[in-house]
Motif scaffolding. Sequence first.
Motif, PDB file in Angstrom:
ATOM      1  N   LEU A 164       0.930  -1.332   0.056  1.00  9.22           N
ATOM      2  CA  LEU A 164       0.046  -0.030   0.084  1.00  9.22           C
ATOM      3  C   LEU A 164       0.755   1.188   0.076  1.00  9.22           C
ATOM      4  CD1 LEU A 164      -3.000  -0.983   2.489  1.00  9.22           C
ATOM      5  CD2 LEU A 164      -2.988  -0.600  -0.037  1.00  9.22           C
ATOM      6  N   LYS A 165       1.855   1.262   0.827  1.00 12.21           N
ATOM      7  CA  LYS A 165       2.907   2.462   0.860  1.00 12.21           C
ATOM      8  C   LYS A 165       3.609   2.580  -0.355  1.00 12.21           C
ATOM      9  CE  LYS A 165       3.838   2.736   5.842  1.00 12.21           C
ATOM     10  NZ  LYS A 165       4.490   2.006   7.045  1.00 12.21           N
ATOM     11  N   ALA A 166       3.955   1.611  -1.074  1.00 10.78           N
ATOM     12  CA  ALA A 166       4.614   1.731  -2.358  1.00 10.78           C
ATOM     13  C   ALA A 166       3.590   2.301  -3.456  1.00 10.78           C
ATOM     14  CB  ALA A 166       4.898   0.341  -2.851  1.00 10.78           C
ATOM     15  N   LEU A 167       2.399   1.985  -3.474  1.00 15.12           N
ATOM     16  CA  LEU A 167       1.341   2.348  -4.229  1.00 15.12           C
ATOM     17  C   LEU A 167       0.999   3.975  -4.063  1.00 15.12           C
ATOM     18  CD1 LEU A 167      -1.052  -0.749  -4.262  1.00 15.12           C
ATOM     19  CD2 LEU A 167       0.038   0.163  -6.373  1.00 15.12           C
ATOM     20  N   ALA A 168       0.779   4.228  -2.898  1.00 13.61           N
ATOM     21  CA  ALA A 168       0.571   5.330  -2.418  1.00 13.61           C
ATOM     22  C   ALA A 168       1.605   6.442  -2.737  1.00 13.61           C
ATOM     23  CB  ALA A 168      -0.025   5.565  -0.951  1.00 13.61           C
ATOM     24  N   ALA A 169       2.771   6.071  -2.670  1.00  9.94           N
ATOM     25  CA  ALA A 169       3.878   6.987  -3.093  1.00  9.94           C
ATOM     26  C   ALA A 169       3.698   7.262  -4.654  1.00  9.94           C
ATOM     27  CB  ALA A 169       5.351   6.417  -2.702  1.00  9.94           C
ATOM     28  N   LYS A 170       3.177   6.483  -5.428  1.00 11.99           N
ATOM     29  CA  LYS A 170       3.078   6.913  -6.850  1.00 11.99           C
ATOM     30  C   LYS A 170       1.594   7.324  -7.538  1.00 11.99           C
ATOM     31  CE  LYS A 170       5.174   4.502 -10.762  1.00 11.99           C
ATOM     32  NZ  LYS A 170       5.652   3.337 -11.459  1.00 11.99           N
ATOM     33  N   TYR A 171       0.627   6.987  -6.828  1.00 12.83           N
ATOM     34  CA  TYR A 171      -0.525   7.269  -7.339  1.00 12.83           C
ATOM     35  C   TYR A 171      -1.399   7.787  -6.368  1.00 12.83           C
ATOM     36  CZ  TYR A 171       0.558   4.184 -11.266  1.00 12.83           C
ATOM     37  OH  TYR A 171       0.992   3.499 -12.288  1.00 12.83           O
ATOM     38  N   PRO A 172      -2.211   8.940  -6.453  1.00 11.24           N
ATOM     39  CA  PRO A 172      -3.146   9.285  -5.204  1.00 11.24           C
ATOM     40  C   PRO A 172      -4.185   8.123  -5.156  1.00 11.24           C
ATOM     41  CG  PRO A 172      -3.251  10.816  -7.378  1.00 11.24           C
ATOM     42  CD  PRO A 172      -2.351   9.479  -7.497  1.00 11.24           C
ATOM     43  N   ILE A 173      -4.462   8.057  -3.963  1.00 15.05           N
ATOM     44  CA  ILE A 173      -5.610   7.000  -3.599  1.00 15.05           C
ATOM     45  C   ILE A 173      -6.815   7.589  -3.158  1.00 15.05           C
ATOM     46  CG2 ILE A 173      -6.383   5.180  -1.968  1.00 15.05           C
ATOM     47  CD1 ILE A 173      -3.394   4.319  -1.541  1.00 15.05           C
ATOM     48  N   THR A 174      -7.671   7.539  -3.918  1.00 14.28           N
ATOM     49  CA  THR A 174      -8.954   8.637  -3.832  1.00 14.28           C
ATOM     50  C   THR A 174     -10.244   7.985  -3.424  1.00 14.28           C
ATOM     51  OG1 THR A 174      -9.377   8.239  -6.122  1.00 14.28           O
ATOM     52  CG2 THR A 174      -8.231  10.163  -5.600  1.00 14.28           C
ATOM     53  N   GLY A 175     -10.138   6.716  -3.438  1.00 12.88           N
ATOM     54  CA  GLY A 175     -11.368   5.895  -2.652  1.00 12.88           C
ATOM     55  C   GLY A 175     -10.988   4.752  -2.120  1.00 12.88           C
ATOM     56  N   ALA A 176     -11.569   4.146  -1.264  1.00 15.67           N
ATOM     57  CA  ALA A 176     -10.984   2.561  -0.329  1.00 15.67           C
ATOM     58  C   ALA A 176     -12.293   2.343   0.330  1.00 15.67           C
ATOM     59  CB  ALA A 176      -9.711   3.254   0.376  1.00 15.67           C
ATOM     60  N   ASP A 177     -11.931   0.953   0.882  1.00 16.04           N
ATOM     61  CA  ASP A 177     -12.918   0.360   1.940  1.00 16.04           C
ATOM     62  C   ASP A 177     -12.069  -0.498   2.708  1.00 16.04           C
ATOM     63  OD1 ASP A 177     -13.346  -2.256   0.409  1.00 16.04           O
ATOM     64  OD2 ASP A 177     -14.398  -1.117  -1.180  1.00 16.04           O
ATOM     65  N   MET A 178     -12.704  -0.818   3.736  1.00 18.20           N
ATOM     66  CA  MET A 178     -12.286  -2.080   4.605  1.00 18.20           C
ATOM     67  C   MET A 178     -13.619  -2.991   4.872  1.00 18.20           C
ATOM     68  SD  MET A 178     -10.248  -3.656   6.420  1.00 18.20           S
ATOM     69  CE  MET A 178      -8.781  -2.614   6.095  1.00 18.20           C
ATOM     70  N   MET A 179     -13.448  -4.081   4.385  1.00 19.79           N
ATOM     71  CA  MET A 179     -14.499  -5.286   4.409  1.00 19.79           C
ATOM     72  C   MET A 179     -14.440  -6.292   5.348  1.00 19.79           C
ATOM     73  SD  MET A 179     -17.139  -3.705   2.714  1.00 19.79           S
ATOM     74  CE  MET A 179     -16.686  -2.084   2.229  1.00 19.79           C
ATOM     75  N   GLU A 180     -15.550  -6.974   5.715  1.00 17.38           N
ATOM     76  CA  GLU A 180     -15.691  -8.097   6.156  1.00 17.38           C
ATOM     77  C   GLU A 180     -15.001  -8.414   7.597  1.00 17.38           C
ATOM     78  OE1 GLU A 180     -17.535 -10.647   4.863  1.00 17.38           O
ATOM     79  OE2 GLU A 180     -17.612 -10.328   2.750  1.00 17.38           O
ATOM     80  N   ILE A 181     -14.810  -7.231   8.209  1.00 16.87           N
ATOM     81  CA  ILE A 181     -14.482  -7.527   9.852  1.00 16.87           C
ATOM     82  C   ILE A 181     -15.632  -7.804  10.614  1.00 16.87           C
ATOM     83  CG2 ILE A 181     -13.552  -6.584  11.926  1.00 16.87           C
ATOM     84  CD1 ILE A 181     -11.848  -4.867  10.177  1.00 16.87           C
ATOM     85  N   ALA A 182     -15.888  -8.922  11.264  1.00 18.24           N
ATOM     86  CA  ALA A 182     -17.137  -9.628  11.877  1.00 18.24           C
ATOM     87  C   ALA A 182     -16.412  -9.777  13.365  1.00 18.24           C
ATOM     88  CB  ALA A 182     -17.494 -10.774  11.168  1.00 18.24           C
ATOM     89  N   PRO A 183     -16.645  -8.880  14.178  1.00 17.23           N
ATOM     90  CA  PRO A 183     -16.053  -8.793  15.470  1.00 17.23           C
ATOM     91  C   PRO A 183     -16.502 -10.005  16.351  1.00 17.23           C
ATOM     92  CG  PRO A 183     -16.862  -6.633  14.978  1.00 17.23           C
ATOM     93  CD  PRO A 183     -17.392  -7.499  13.921  1.00 17.23           C
ATOM     94  N   PHE A 184     -17.816 -10.468  16.124  1.00 13.54           N
ATOM     95  CA  PHE A 184     -18.201 -11.425  16.988  1.00 13.54           C
ATOM     96  C   PHE A 184     -18.181 -12.771  16.329  1.00 13.54           C
ATOM     97  CE2 PHE A 184     -21.167  -7.964  18.398  1.00 13.54           C
ATOM     98  CZ  PHE A 184     -20.707  -7.805  19.477  1.00 13.54           C
ATOM     99  N   THR A 185     -17.510 -12.899  15.140  1.00 15.85           N
ATOM    100  CA  THR A 185     -17.429 -14.010  14.595  1.00 15.85           C
ATOM    101  C   THR A 185     -15.896 -14.674  14.306  1.00 15.85           C
ATOM    102  OG1 THR A 185     -18.904 -13.052  13.046  1.00 15.85           O
ATOM    103  CG2 THR A 185     -18.146 -15.095  12.152  1.00 15.85           C
ATOM    104  N   ASP A 186     -15.312 -14.713  15.548  1.00 18.29           N
ATOM    105  CA  ASP A 186     -14.058 -15.282  15.613  1.00 18.29           C
ATOM    106  C   ASP A 186     -14.240 -16.982  15.802  1.00 18.29           C
ATOM    107  OD1 ASP A 186     -11.088 -15.729  16.107  1.00 18.29           O
ATOM    108  OD2 ASP A 186     -11.815 -15.949  18.079  1.00 18.29           O
ATOM    109  N   SER A 187     -13.567 -17.566  14.998  1.00 16.58           N
ATOM    110  CA  SER A 187     -13.503 -19.107  14.669  1.00 16.58           C
ATOM    111  C   SER A 187     -12.041 -19.735  15.339  1.00 16.58           C
ATOM    112  CB  SER A 187     -13.797 -19.544  13.464  1.00 16.58           C
ATOM    113  OG  SER A 187     -12.967 -18.804  12.671  1.00 16.58           O
TER     114      SER A 187
END
Length: 373
Positions: free
Chosen positions: A321-344
């Motif tokens: 991510l750091k390498a990408l961000a150093a070369k291109y602007p990151i103008t949108g993003a998301d963080m998905m699928e964290i399920a706090p109660f769903t630890d197996s």
Amino acid sequence: MNSQSRSLTTSFKDKLENCLCPPGNGVFTVNTAKERKEQLHQAIFGQATDVDTLWKNTLNQLPEASNAVILGIASDCGGGILRGANWGPLFLRSTLIENYSELKAFDMGDVRVIPHLLADKYLNEATIANCRKALYQDENSNYCISPLSITEDVLHDFYAEFPEKGIFGIGGDHSISYPLTKAYLQAKKKQGKRAAIIHFDAHTDLLVERLGIDLCFGSWCTHILDDLHEHHHLIQVGIRSSGKPKSHWEDTFGVKQHWANEVKEQGVEKTIENIFAQLDGENIDELYVSFDIDAIDDSYASATGTPEPDGLMPEEAMAILKALAAKYPITGADMMEIAPFTDSSGRGNEARDKTLSVGAEISAFLLEEMAKN
Ligand SMILES: [Mn+2]
């Protein structure tokens, strides 16, 4: 910028106030998790009462606020193995505030989620009218009622009003990245910009449909391909749980993939070089990063619906991510699928907190990058 453009248009403000709700409130509850919600509201608003009014007032600051804008979408209706990612927006925000208090991001709130719905196109007229009555007290309202549809509709207006701003979506299951990237890609095309999507995931999410449903956690990627300038502007990193080999996905869909075992064998530096080689000469202006937490090895990310071993280490993902961000602007993003109660993993709260802290580290980095634009 003239003074007119510094306030929200009435129709957009109305839409936000109707279709969204205060941060952390996306999971509709009466008493469940009340303390957690109150904690978050205390941290954001300095009090836990009158939150609705306070939140509506903060929306007026949106035009002048940071270009990194958070939107929570607490829906896991598009998931289907182990659910529970609907709690991601509430928990991840709390961890972000605790660990990265200096973060310059504007929190627009959560999409109002009816947990039994996915997208409006799957619904009959009677259901739509009844749910409009429930959400908006008006069965003839024009607002959408399902999480994917509300997200797409709100973001379409958002980008029209604020082309310079970017949305950081917190899920929720990965189907939510469908409206997030769709609205983003269409906005970028209108702005005459070429955007690529860097997608971190253990899975390809390239089914055409799953049990007859075309928009879900396993198929969202397939349905945004035509909104890219080229299919190979979707670059997937961390893949390892797939019934078919890499060549199948690359040949069938035209995407580019970097499987987790390749990252291990070649090293992060070589992987970064290979990704750059794929982006070079494509005239890419900006990047969108979609991050499924299961891209990370399950020793760090077990609180998710489909934890997978042999994945990326957090520092490997961060280096890319750091390498990408150093070369291109990151103008949108998301963080998905964290399920706090769903630890197996059987490690309970410790594993949940580890997943949240890795998710927050990556999210904070992406938000900081987006705020620079
Ligand atoms: Mn995914």
